[in-house]
Motif scaffolding. Structure first.
Motif, PDB file in Angstrom:
ATOM      1  N   SER A 172       0.836  -1.203   0.000  1.00 34.92           N
ATOM      2  CA  SER A 172       0.000   0.000   0.000  1.00 34.92           C
ATOM      3  C   SER A 172       0.873   1.255   0.000  1.00 34.92           C
ATOM      4  N   SER A 173       0.347   2.300  -0.647  1.00 36.20           N
ATOM      5  CA  SER A 173       1.028   3.592  -0.639  1.00 36.20           C
ATOM      6  C   SER A 173       0.317   4.609   0.247  1.00 36.20           C
ATOM      7  N   GLN A 211     -10.242   5.403  -9.039  1.00 42.15           N
ATOM      8  CA  GLN A 211      -9.416   4.201  -9.129  1.00 42.15           C
ATOM      9  C   GLN A 211     -10.293   2.967  -9.368  1.00 42.15           C
ATOM     10  N   GLU A 245      -3.662  -0.504  -3.029  1.00 40.75           N
ATOM     11  CA  GLU A 245      -3.000   0.792  -3.110  1.00 40.75           C
ATOM     12  C   GLU A 245      -3.374   1.667  -1.909  1.00 40.75           C
ATOM     13  N   SER A 254      -8.169  -1.349  -6.097  1.00 39.94           N
ATOM     14  CA  SER A 254      -7.213  -0.520  -5.362  1.00 39.94           C
ATOM     15  C   SER A 254      -7.503  -0.483  -3.870  1.00 39.94           C
TER      16      SER A 254
END
Length: 716
Positions: free
Chosen positions: A593-594, A658, A666, A662
């Motif tokens: 994950s960011s 997104q 993400e 995601s």
């Protein structure tokens, strides 16, 4: 009278109660005496014995019975004050004055003398103390209404009539603190310092020192209080709180541990002890004090409700259901508290409609419950029903005796996230109605409709909350925390950041920040100070951000701006200073994950814990938009302007752009209880408890000002 079976003490109370109901007070005295001699701890039995002695024509024996065991009775101020008030209301003044004299000599039972004085005043002729009685009643009534200027005037008259009453000095100072009178707490402390250091005086002094943020002085007072009443659990709790405030957390835990086995303590002491453990971040200890879930039938309603709160907050939903399932007692407060507990459990599962139903049932039993009103407002805003939420806000601040106040929203409601959110939602009522309809569908359909609505509207806060709630109910946010604590996402730097803007670092803040640093030895830990942040903003960021920092109207807005700036520049993890580390945060920041954050039970994304990659688009968008609005002098409520409200809107907009995959890949949004296993969010801190009451202003968003069709008025 039948012979008493010493092997069955439970029969004594039943027979004594029957004798009391039949008017055989002599027999009741004999039975209650046997109970007290064998079981001195239950103070209510001692109270029954004292009242029967009085009704049997022995008031002096009644007083001696109440005061015979100050060590035990000191824990039970409330039931004992009921007994003494009964003697005051029905009995001769001589007996009451004898009780007062003994209380003064022993200096025990703090607060009871004030109660007795009030009851005595009610019995004297109006021409002597009637004016004082009127002022006391008026002051209490004005405090209940939230009329702090009026209450201040009433307490000033009481103080002028009796400058040596510590209770009046403390009440007057608290009113002045509410009104932001400069040096109010300091003045009250100085007045109390001129009085003898009795227990009531020390108690009021401790409260004012805590309100003024004088942690070290409050600890000295708490220790002096404990010397006077060494067996008082209340004094132990105050000292533990004071030790916590100065950063001596291990000593605070040791002090709490001296209270002994929790099952043998009185009900109010057990609840206060559990709350103290919870505030320290010792969740298991707090739950253990209140007992096992299947013992709910024998616990007071307040204990069951607190236990459900603790269990829900730590994700122990099955245990919380067990508590509610075994819940049978609680007296008049039982039904309302049980429905409140059920609402909390539903909210934890993001079942807002079910939680709202329990809130309505609870309010039918207790229409003036502020906690149920707050839960109702959370549910209604999460369900995109702003008109009903506004009515709930108004009802929550309107005492039933004052129907003329129905056009005003109280100060407490204005300074809540619900007040600001309702204000924001009323502008887009048509979109909220569409969101409310979407939420009534199955979760997958609701996600599709709400995502499209976010794309159309740009992500109004209420609609964003609805979208994220639907995503969680549809299973898009998975809350499976890995057992490994070393799997830190490679996209998020191993940087842990916090911010403290004041010149002095309080003891509790120092202890919390040191704890977080020690738990992450492999991370680059940084506690930023105001001067460093100003230099960073000046050298690195767009000038708009620096101007916004200078123009921020409150420390909270400034802290939120710093949070976004540091995350945008360096990434990593940012944690508020009132979060107590319970373990490594690595399991929360695992995978690829960011962006990692958490969602609270009302659906909003909290900002006390955020982890992200440098220059993440969510953080960058929040920072740029918030800084621009701050520089224009926006009157938006801080929660919406730069806090969780803005973060929620931006996260919803980002996810709407997104693909569905995601979520949890993400962008990972944990449920709040998952974060609480590793990070105790929002612990009570000394600097936060020292109140700052700015001048009351209308909390209207800049958009509401332009729209002109909706106004929230502050109570005059």
């Amino acid at each position: 009278m039948e012979a008493i079976d010493p092997g069955r003490p439970e029969t004594w109370r039943i027979r004594a109660h029957i004798a009391e109901l039949e008017g055989r007070f002599g027999d009741a005295v004999a039975l209650y005496t046997h109970v007290v001699s064998s079981h001195p701890e239950p103070v209510m039995v001692r109270r029954c014995l004292a009242l029967c002695l009085y009704r049997d024509g022995r008031p002096d024996d009644a007083v001696r019975t109440l005061l015979a065991d100050p060590v035990h009775l000191a824990r039970y101020a409330y039931p004992l004050s009921l007994s003494l008030r009964a003697l005051v209301n029905d009995g001769p003044h001589d007996a009451v004055h004898a009780a007062l004299d003994q209380l003064g000599a022993q200096d025990v039972l703090p607060g009871l003398r004030g109660e007795i004085r009030k009851a005595l005043t009610a019995r004297v002729p109006a021409e002597t103390d009637g004016a004082r009685l009127t002022d006391m009643r008026e002051a209490a009534d004005l405090v209940a209404r939230g009329d702090w200027p009026g209450a201040r005037r009433a307490y000033q008259r009481l103080h002028e009539a009796d400058p040596s009453d510590p209770d009046t000095i403390g009440a007057l100072a608290r009113c002045e603190v509410r009104l932001a009178v400069p040096g109010a707490a300091t003045t009250g402390i100085a007045r109390l310092r001129t009085l003898p250091a009795t227990v009531p005086c020390l108690k009021q002094l401790y409260v004012l020192q805590v309100m003024a943020g004088l942690a070290a002085e409050a600890l000295e007072t708490a220790e002096a209080l404990l010397e006077r009443v060494p067996d008082s659990p209340y004094a132990v709790l105050r000292r533990s709180r004071a030790l916590f405030d100065v950063g001596r957390l291990d000593d605070a835990r040791t002090a709490l541990a001296t209270l002994g086995p929790p099952r043998s303590a009185a009900a109010d002491i057990r609840l206060a002890t559990a709350t103290a453990w919870w505030d320290l971040g010792e969740f298991e200890a707090a739950i253990g004090v209140l007992g096992p879930p299947d013992g709910s039938a024998t616990r007071p309603a307040a204990h069951n409700l607190a236990l459900v709160r603790f269990l829900v907050a730590t994700g122990q939903f099955a245990a919380a259901r067990t508590v509610i399932g075994h819940w049978t007692g609680g007296g008049a407060a039982g039904p309302a508290a049980r429905h409140e507990a059920s609402a909390l459990l539903d909210l934890a599962g993001f079942d807002l409609a079910g939680a709202l139903g329990h809130c309505r049932l609870g309010l039918a039993a207790a229409p003036d419950s502020p906690s149920l009103r707050d839960l109702e407002q959370r549910c209604l805003t999460g369900l995109c029903r702003p008109e009903e939420a506004r009515e709930s806000l108004i009802r929550s601040g309107r005492p039933p005796r004052y129907p003329e106040a129905n056009s005003h929203v109280p100060q407490r409601a204005l300074f809540s996230f619900a007040g600001g959110l309702v204000n924001d939602m009323m502008i887009g009522r048509a979109e909220c109605a569409r969101a409310a309809d979407a939420l009534s569908n199955r979760p997958a359909d609701a996600v599709e409709a709400l995502t499209e609505l976010v794309r159309e509207t740009g992500g109004a806060t209420g609609i964003a909350i609805a979208m994220l709630t639907a995503l969680r109910r549809d299973g898009r946010f998975r809350d499976a925390i890995p057992a490994s604590a070393s799997d830190w996402s490679p996209r998020i730097p191993k940087v842990v950041q916090q911010y403290w803007g004041e010149a002095v670092l309080p003891g509790d803040v120092e202890a919390f920040t040191a704890r977080l640093s020690n738990l992450h030895p492999d991370c680059d830990y940084r506690l930023w100070r105001r001067r460093e942040v100003k230099a960073l903003l000046r050298e690195t960021f767009d000038p708009v951000v620096g101007r916004a920092f200078a123009a921020a109207r409150s420390p909270a807005v400034r802290t939120d701006l710093v949070r976004l700036a540091l995350l945008a520049q360096f990434g990593g993890v940012f944690v508020d200073v009132d979060c107590w580390g319970r373990g490594s945060m690595a399991p929360l920041v695992h995978g690829t994950s960011s962006f990692v954050a958490f969602q609270d039970e009302s659906g909003a994304v909290g900002n006390a814990f955020i982890a992200c990659a440098p220059d993440h688009p969510i953080i960058r968008q929040c920072l740029d938009e918030a800084a621009a609005e701050i520089c224009t002098g926006s009157a938006e409520f801080p929660w919406l302007l730069i806090g969780p409200g803005r973060l929620t809107r931006t996260v919803a907009q980002h996810l709407a752009r997104q693909p569905a995959s995601s979520c949890s890949v993400e962008t990972r949004i944990w449920a709040r209880h998952c974060v609480m296993r590793h990070l105790a969010i929002g612990r009570p801190m000394a600097h936060a408890r020292a109140p700052h009451f700015p001048e009351l202003q209308r909390l209207l968003s800049s958009r509401a000002r332009r729209d002109g069709d909706y106004r929230m008025q502050a109570a005059e």
